[in-house]
Design a protein around this motif. Structure first.
Motif, mmCIF file in Angstrom:
data_model
loop_
_atom_site.group_PDB
_atom_site.id
_atom_site.type_symbol
_atom_site.label_atom_id
_atom_site.label_comp_id
_atom_site.label_asym_id
_atom_site.label_seq_id
_atom_site.Cartn_x
_atom_site.Cartn_y
_atom_site.Cartn_z
ATOM 1 N N TYR A 16 0.828 -1.199 0.000
ATOM 2 C CA TYR A 16 0.000 0.000 0.000
ATOM 3 C C TYR A 16 0.870 1.260 0.000
ATOM 4 O O TYR A 16 2.047 1.222 0.365
ATOM 5 C CB TYR A 16 -0.895 0.048 1.248
ATOM 6 N N ALA A 17 0.266 2.370 -0.357
ATOM 7 C CA ALA A 17 0.951 3.651 -0.230
ATOM 8 C C ALA A 17 1.272 3.910 1.238
ATOM 9 O O ALA A 17 0.482 3.591 2.121
ATOM 10 C CB ALA A 17 0.081 4.772 -0.780
ATOM 11 N N LYS A 18 2.432 4.508 1.488
ATOM 12 C CA LYS A 18 2.872 4.758 2.865
ATOM 13 C C LYS A 18 2.646 6.217 3.262
ATOM 14 O O LYS A 18 2.593 7.114 2.412
ATOM 15 C CB LYS A 18 4.366 4.454 3.011
ATOM 16 N N PHE A 19 2.572 6.446 4.562
ATOM 17 C CA PHE A 19 2.573 7.811 5.078
ATOM 18 C C PHE A 19 3.858 8.511 4.644
ATOM 19 O O PHE A 19 4.950 7.942 4.740
ATOM 20 C CB PHE A 19 2.535 7.822 6.608
ATOM 21 N N ILE A 20 3.728 9.755 4.228
ATOM 22 C CA ILE A 20 4.930 10.551 3.944
ATOM 23 C C ILE A 20 5.191 11.557 5.052
ATOM 24 O O ILE A 20 6.242 12.198 5.070
ATOM 25 C CB ILE A 20 4.829 11.288 2.594
ATOM 26 N N SER A 21 4.225 11.702 5.984
ATOM 27 C CA SER A 21 4.369 12.756 6.991
ATOM 28 C C SER A 21 3.612 12.409 8.257
ATOM 29 O O SER A 21 2.726 11.543 8.269
ATOM 30 C CB SER A 21 3.830 14.082 6.438
ATOM 31 N N ILE A 22 3.974 13.115 9.320
ATOM 32 C CA ILE A 22 3.206 13.111 10.554
ATOM 33 C C ILE A 22 3.030 14.554 10.999
ATOM 34 O O ILE A 22 3.930 15.385 10.829
ATOM 35 C CB ILE A 22 3.885 12.282 11.669
ATOM 36 N N GLN A 23 1.859 14.847 11.556
ATOM 37 C CA GLN A 23 1.564 16.187 12.066
ATOM 38 C C GLN A 23 1.405 16.085 13.581
ATOM 39 O O GLN A 23 0.339 15.759 14.078
ATOM 40 C CB GLN A 23 0.291 16.723 11.411
ATOM 41 N N PRO A 24 2.476 16.356 14.325
ATOM 42 C CA PRO A 24 2.423 16.264 15.785
ATOM 43 C C PRO A 24 2.449 17.644 16.434
ATOM 44 O O PRO A 24 2.853 18.635 15.822
ATOM 45 C CB PRO A 24 3.728 15.540 16.109
ATOM 46 N N GLN A 25 2.040 17.714 17.672
ATOM 47 C CA GLN A 25 2.257 18.937 18.441
ATOM 48 C C GLN A 25 3.760 19.027 18.737
ATOM 49 O O GLN A 25 4.349 18.103 19.266
ATOM 50 C CB GLN A 25 1.472 18.906 19.752
ATOM 51 N N TYR A 26 4.358 20.150 18.375
ATOM 52 C CA TYR A 26 5.810 20.279 18.589
ATOM 53 C C TYR A 26 6.179 21.748 18.632
ATOM 54 O O TYR A 26 5.836 22.523 17.730
ATOM 55 C CB TYR A 26 6.579 19.578 17.475
ATOM 56 N N SER A 27 6.847 22.152 19.690
ATOM 57 C CA SER A 27 7.303 23.530 19.850
ATOM 58 C C SER A 27 8.347 23.559 20.953
ATOM 59 O O SER A 27 8.656 22.522 21.557
ATOM 60 C CB SER A 27 6.129 24.441 20.224
ATOM 61 N N LEU A 28 8.846 24.734 21.265
ATOM 62 C CA LEU A 28 9.804 24.866 22.364
ATOM 63 C C LEU A 28 9.212 24.415 23.689
ATOM 64 O O LEU A 28 9.936 23.970 24.581
ATOM 65 C CB LEU A 28 10.275 26.320 22.475
ATOM 66 N N VAL A 29 7.884 24.512 23.845
ATOM 67 C CA VAL A 29 7.262 24.097 25.105
ATOM 68 C C VAL A 29 6.514 22.766 24.991
ATOM 69 O O VAL A 29 5.851 22.343 25.930
ATOM 70 C CB VAL A 29 6.288 25.176 25.649
ATOM 71 N N ASN A 30 6.653 22.094 23.839
ATOM 72 C CA ASN A 30 6.051 20.772 23.647
ATOM 73 C C ASN A 30 6.988 19.910 22.812
ATOM 74 O O ASN A 30 6.805 19.759 21.607
ATOM 75 C CB ASN A 30 4.697 20.876 22.940
ATOM 76 N N ARG A 31 7.984 19.329 23.478
ATOM 77 C CA ARG A 31 8.968 18.543 22.744
ATOM 78 C C ARG A 31 8.868 17.042 23.065
ATOM 79 O O ARG A 31 9.836 16.306 22.906
ATOM 80 C CB ARG A 31 10.375 19.073 23.043
ATOM 81 N N GLU A 32 7.688 16.591 23.472
ATOM 82 C CA GLU A 32 7.539 15.190 23.838
ATOM 83 C C GLU A 32 7.861 14.235 22.695
ATOM 84 O O GLU A 32 8.305 13.106 22.919
ATOM 85 C CB GLU A 32 6.106 14.922 24.346
#
Length: 332
Positions: free
Chosen positions: A170-186
């Protein structure tokens, strides 16, 4: 203004270094102002716009569709599916029915016959991921979707999905959209290294920590203005954002912004633009004035010293098993 573009993950899809998020369009941002912001973004060289079927009950997609109708070929449109959009039992999740119904509704609102990037909004514990991935692959084969991605997935969820897609062809994911910033680096704990290993593009949402990194919140008392004063729950709540550690980071951002003649917003976004592995941060703007401030995060770079200061002050504490693995890392 925007002159740089990056390809998303292992794909050849070229997107602007900033992506315009449209979650407020049609609610906090009236339609006319939303269209002005989109037009200005495209005029500035941006080509990447993110929305979702659940944003403002579909109004966000409608506004995006109206704004780009005459310049569709110039725009990379990303939208999402999964969240509850009605009261019927199949109005939520990743069943074949939900996805097929969802893409048709999104295409109608967007006034287009294809979506460039179709993203899974968050993991669905009920629908077998095999069913979901087969459906997404069919959408690509049909031409209604060009690429697929995920959002808010754990590392094992993303890896399982990639593995099944590999196995089934199958076609694969090319990306992920996560919460990410200087105050959210989990996501630094596992997801970022997985993305690097598997060649997955990273499209951070919440790059300003729900406005905390704009520098307009001066202390730990509950604010009376701004987004964090609106009683929001979950990730955008004051309980999650207004903590002592975060204000240590914010103070460093303010200090550097003052030194270099930029705003805290511009410094925070520029750190993300320079962060290894990040493809295109998704920034929002409630007004054209906010947009004009945010877009000035491009066209310059933090010094290596300032980047490291921000990276160090916002770094996650060392945890097991990461610290154990690092202790025994083999080097040649």
């Amino acid at each position: 203004m925007i002159v740089k573009y990056k390809t998303v993950g292992k794909s050849g899809l070229a997107v602007s270094e900033l992506c315009l998020g449209t979650m407020t369009f049609g609610k906090a941002t009236p339609e006319a102002e939303s269209i002005r912001i989109i037009d200005r973004f495209l005029d500035d060289g941006g080509n990447f716009i993110d929305t979702a079927d659940v944003y403002v009950g579909g109004k966000s997609e409608e506004i995006v569709g109206k704004a780009i109708k005459e310049k569709r070929q110039d725009v990379i449109v990303a939208t999402k599916v999964r969240m509850k959009i009605g009261d019927r039992p199949n109005d939520v999740g990743y069943s074949r029915k939900r996805i097929m119904d969802g893409i048709e509704a999104s295409l109608k609102r967007l006034q287009t016959d294809y979506v460039d990037l179709y993203q899974l909004h968050v993991w669905d514990h009920l629908t077998p991921i095999e069913e979901t991935l087969r459906t997404l692959d069919d959408l690509i084969t049909s031409g209604k979707v060009r690429y697929i991605g995920c959002s808010n997935f754990l590392a094992w969820q993303m890896m399982k999905s990639l593995s099944i897609s590999e196995q089934k062809g199958y076609a694969k994911f090319i990306s992920i959209q996560p919460q990410y910033s200087l105050v959210n680096r989990e996501m630094d704990r596992e997801v970022m290294s997985l993305c690097k290993e598997e060649g997955i593009g990273v499209l951070p949402w919440g790059p300003l920590g729900s406005g905390l990194l704009s520098g307009k919140y001066d202390g730990m008392e509950t604010p009376t203005s701004g987004r964090l004063s609106e009683g929001l729950q979950g990730e955008s709540s004051w309980e999650n954002k207004g903590i002592e550690r975060n204000f240590t980071i914010v103070n460093k951002v303010k200090e550097i912004a003052q030194q270099i003649g930029k705003t805290p917003t511009q410094v925070s976004l520029n750190w993300l633009l320079m962060k290894e592995g990040v493809t295109s941060p998704i920034f929002g703007a409630r007004t054209l004035e906010q947009y004009e401030e945010n877009i000035k995060a491009v066209g310059w770079r933090l010094s290596a010293e300032h980047f490291e200061e921000l990276d160090d002050v916002s770094a996650l504490p060392s945890e097991y098993p990461t610290r154990f693995i690092e202790k025994f890392r083999r080097e040649l």
